[in-house]
Write a protein that holds these residues in place. Structure first.
Motif: not given
Length: 819
Positions: A281, A300, A314, A316, A328, A331, A334, A339, A381, A504, A509
């Protein structure tokens, strides 16, 4: 030798003690309260300020009465003493003031550091507050010989956090301060040769400084950045650029930062820049279009390259006191998306409303450009205050998201407040009603129908004592009455934060993964509601440009039938809208029938065409509204003047008190903007203001027609005139030297910028305008508000006039309430 060494140690200790003695901690004072009421609205009362502004505030003494409360009880000054941590605590100054004095043997400069207060009067001048006790609001002050007085205003949390106060006597007039840094990380694969950094410069000198430069040096790379003008006796956060292109290995490195004046070093410091490992991150910075300040967002990153598909995005939004980088880091990366966490301008900022909302949109636009996500897979989110941000941004911009997921969130600021309290949920008079209309855009509960087009996943811990689970259950019950696509989850035993899975959460998700944003042309029906087209007017293929009644709710319930080549439906409080005809080819004859009006037939002249309709007796075709009218580009309210790289223009005319007030007020607002919004703003005199030098920039004007030379340059066509002893609005006049005015007006030489005016009819009126709770997230201010100094004592009955200009910015077609 031992004697020499002992002497050396003694001298070093003595020097250290002397340096330690250069900081003076206030240890005793007087406190009074409650005697103030500030919050998330335009109204405020302050009994102490009321007396201070009239020159009737008696010197505080223990046991003396300041005022009587509504029950006729005496509100008295009481002694207070600091504890061993130099902190004043107790109930005696909740919603009140702490009074401190310092005896100076000479006129001198000092740095005042207060924490835990909303603002302070220092020898009568208003100065910015540090209500969250960060400890880096180091304000240069001029101490006079003899007694110096400080009145520190404290909100209702005085008992728990308390306040601290100290004076430091600076060794140099201009210095760099790194306590409040905004920095970017060095990230493999990204451009690292021009990283923006934000740091604070304190000008404790008596002269305004211009032409300064900052030189950064890192790994042998140097960059020189020009520094904006620094007002005398002020602090300002500035931006500088660091070249980190040659920083390759992960880890931390110090960049040398040198402040230059005419090529000579006047101060220097070091700033730590971190290089992160690939896949970790990280933080990135940017220069905000709101005010030209340096802001950051955190990321992230997507894990690996599992798929050739464009990634999901995403967004956030974090909770109160949470840094975006920590958001960040909650999470795990992904494999199907990135993110991105904006900052809300500060860990508390604006509750994701107002400028927090704009920060989220600014970062969303940057993220789309940087990461090139699949435009159909963008999700929202957030947790806690970010849960509120998710509810709010989801309802305000429903077309931007495939799905939203608020976690541990509260829906509105009328039911859940923080330091600034709550937005009142009802009005007791027509005047209060028109004032509260300016907050309608914050009312998520009135906008819940906008969630119809979104997937919604609600998560909350059932043992949450910070934001009770009743808020989630309230929204579950509301959604359950109409929504076809929402999921609800309570984490059994979960408190406010129950680990990283608070945000998370894999099922969340998974819920996102089967939602996407449809193409506008594929959407056959829309149900959309807004209170302010200047905040949010567009939903798919329909856009509300103007309202019949400003800042009341407007609603579209429309259908598009591609087979029948028609639009139909009903609208509320819509004066002018547009339709995007992208679903129909050139040459198609489209029939439009709204609200039972006779159908309008239109032949599409070109692909992707937009047409406009206005409401007269019936709906009829029209042209796009002129930029000089209200619309989605510029619709008021007063707070709209605080963006588009606004510049503060203070008056130099009038008498000494009036000119002094204008500069003090501009600096006070700049300090508050810096603290609340990590912001920076240019402060210039009316003598130096040239409209052409600040094209398309909003202006915040301090003074009146008599005192501010920029008035006629910016407000010549405005129907509101504030002079000494009189305010004129169209044909209406208000007379007195104690009247204050806040209002907004479009810059006539710009299609986007506004002028926000902070004015008065005399010294008392100017002082009444001092409060700047317009920087509280969600606080509502109409286009125009006129009030007297007596409002500080008597409340709303002393508001003389308030309301909204018409769509042509006229008084005649506007809606105003007068007392």
């Amino acid at each position: 030798m031992k004697k020499t060494l002992f002497t050396l140690i003694f001298l070093i200790s003595l020097c250290a003690a002397t340096r330690a003695q250069s900081v003076y901690y206030f240890s005793e004072g007087l406190a009074v309260g409650p005697c103030t009421q500030y919050g998330r609205e335009a109204l405020y009362t302050d009994q102490l300020a009321y007396l201070l502004y009239q020159g009737k505030l008696e010197k505080p003494q223990d046991g003396n009465t300041l005022v009587k409360n509504a029950k006729g009880e005496d509100i008295k000054w009481r002694k207070v003493a600091a504890d061993t941590s130099h902190r004043f605590r107790g109930d005696s100054f909740s919603n009140g003031y702490v009074y401190l004095t310092y005896q100076s043997s000479k006129e001198q400069t000092a740095i005042l550091t207060l924490t835990g207060h909303d603002m302070a009067y220092v020898n009568g001048a208003p100065r910015g507050g540090d209500m969250y006790r960060y400890g880096w609001m180091h304000l240069p002050v001029k101490l006079k010989k003899g007694t110096n007085e400080i009145y520190a205003r404290v909100a209702r949390f005085g008992r728990f956090g308390g306040i601290t106060a100290s004076l430091t006597f600076p060794e140099k007039p201009v210095s760099l301060n790194t306590a409040d840094l905004t920095v970017a990380d060095v990230v493999p694969g990204l451009k690292n040769d021009s990283l923006w950094v934000g740091l604070t410069i304190v000008n404790a000198g008596s002269k305004t400084l211009s032409g300064l430069q900052i030189k950064s040096s890192l790994a042998g790379k140097e960059i020189i950045t020009s520094v904006p003008t620094l007002q005398a006796m002020s602090l300002r956060k500035v931006g500088l650029v660091v070249n980190a292109a040659d920083v390759l290995a992960p880890g931390k490195q110090d960049a040398t930062i040198v402040l230059l004046q005419n090529g000579k070093i006047i101060d220097q410091t070091k700033v730590t820049i971190e290089s992160v490992a690939e896949g970790k991150q990280y933080r990135r910075t940017f220069v905000s279009e709101m005010d030209g300040s340096v802001q950051y967002y955190a990321v992230s990153p997507q894990y690996g390259s599992v798929s050739k598909e464009k990634p999901a995005l995403f967004l956030s939004v974090h909770g109160a006191e949470v840094q975006a980088i920590n958001q960040a880091r909650a999470y795990k990366p992904k494999d199907w998306g990135v993110v991105v966490a904006p900052t809300n301008r500060r860990p508390r900022g604006f509750n994701w409303e107002d400028w927090g909302r704009l920060d989220a949109l600014e970062v969303l636009a940057i993220a789309k450009k940087q990461y090139q996500p699949d435009p159909s897979r963008i999700y929202l989110t957030g947790h806690s205050m970010g849960g509120h941000g998710t509810w709010f941004l989801g309802a305000t911009y429903p077309e931007k998201w495939a799905a939203i997921a608020p976690s541990a969130g509260y829906p509105t600021l009328s039911s859940y407040g923080s330091h600034d309290g709550v937005i009142p949920d009802s009005a007791g008079s027509p005047m209060e009603s028109v004032l509260l209309r300016a907050s309608n855009a914050s009312n998520v509960l009135a906008l819940t129908s906008n969630y119809k087009s979104l997937g919604v996943y609600v998560a909350h811990g059932d043992a949450d004592r910070t934001v009770p689970v009743t808020f989630a259950r309230q929204m579950r019950d509301i959604l359950g009455k109409f929504h076809r696509d929402f999921s609800y989850y309570e984490h059994i035993g979960g408190e406010h934060w129950y680990g990283d899975i608070s945000v998370d959460w894999p099922p969340l998700f998974n819920f996102f993964s089967w939602h996407s944003i449809p193409a506008d042309t594929a959407v056959s029906a829309i149900d959309f509601k807004t209170a302010n087209p200047g905040i949010s007017g567009k939903m798919r293929w329909a856009t509300i440009h103007q309202q019949i009644s400003g800042l009341n709710y407007s609603r579209l319930q429309l259908s598009m039938n591609k087979k029948d080549k028609s639009f139909s439906g009903a609208m509320e409080n819509v004066a002018l809208l547009s339709l995007d005809l992208a679903a129909f080819e050139k040459g198609t004859s489209v029939k439009i029938s709204f609200d039972g009006s006779p159908a309008v037939t239109y032949e599409v002249k070109e692909n992707n065409e937009t047409i406009y309709l206005k409401k007269e007796a019936n709906w009829q075709l029209t042209v796009a509204p002129a930029p000089t009218q209200k619309g989605i580009h510029r619709n008021g309210t007063f707070k709209d003047g605080f963006r588009h790289r606004m510049v503060f223009v203070y008056a130099t005319g009038g008498n000494k008190d009036e000119a002094g007030w204008a500069l003090e007020k501009a600096k006070y607002d700049a300090e508050t903007w810096y603290y609340r919004g990590n912001g920076a703003v240019d402060i210039i005199s009316d003598k130096d203001f040239r409209p052409e030098n600040y094209a398309d920039r909003s202006v915040v004007l301090y003074g009146n027609k008599y005192s501010n030379l920029a008035w006629d340059k910016l407000l010549a066509a405005c129907p509101v005139t504030v002079e000494n002893g009189k305010i004129s609005i169209g044909e209406k006049q208000f007379v007195g030297d104690d009247l204050a005015a806040y209002f907004v007006w479009p810059r006539q030489d710009s299609d986007v910028a506004s002028v926000a005016v902070i004015s008065g009819t005399g010294k008392k009126g100017f002082l009444a305008a001092n409060a700047n709770q317009y920087f509280s997230g969600g606080s509502g201010f109409p286009d125009l508000m006129i009030f007297s100094l007596d409002m500080l004592k008597n409340g709303i009955k002393e508001v003389k006039m308030a309301g909204f200009f018409g769509n042509d910015w006229s008084v005649e077609k506007g809606e105003f309430v007068t007392n």
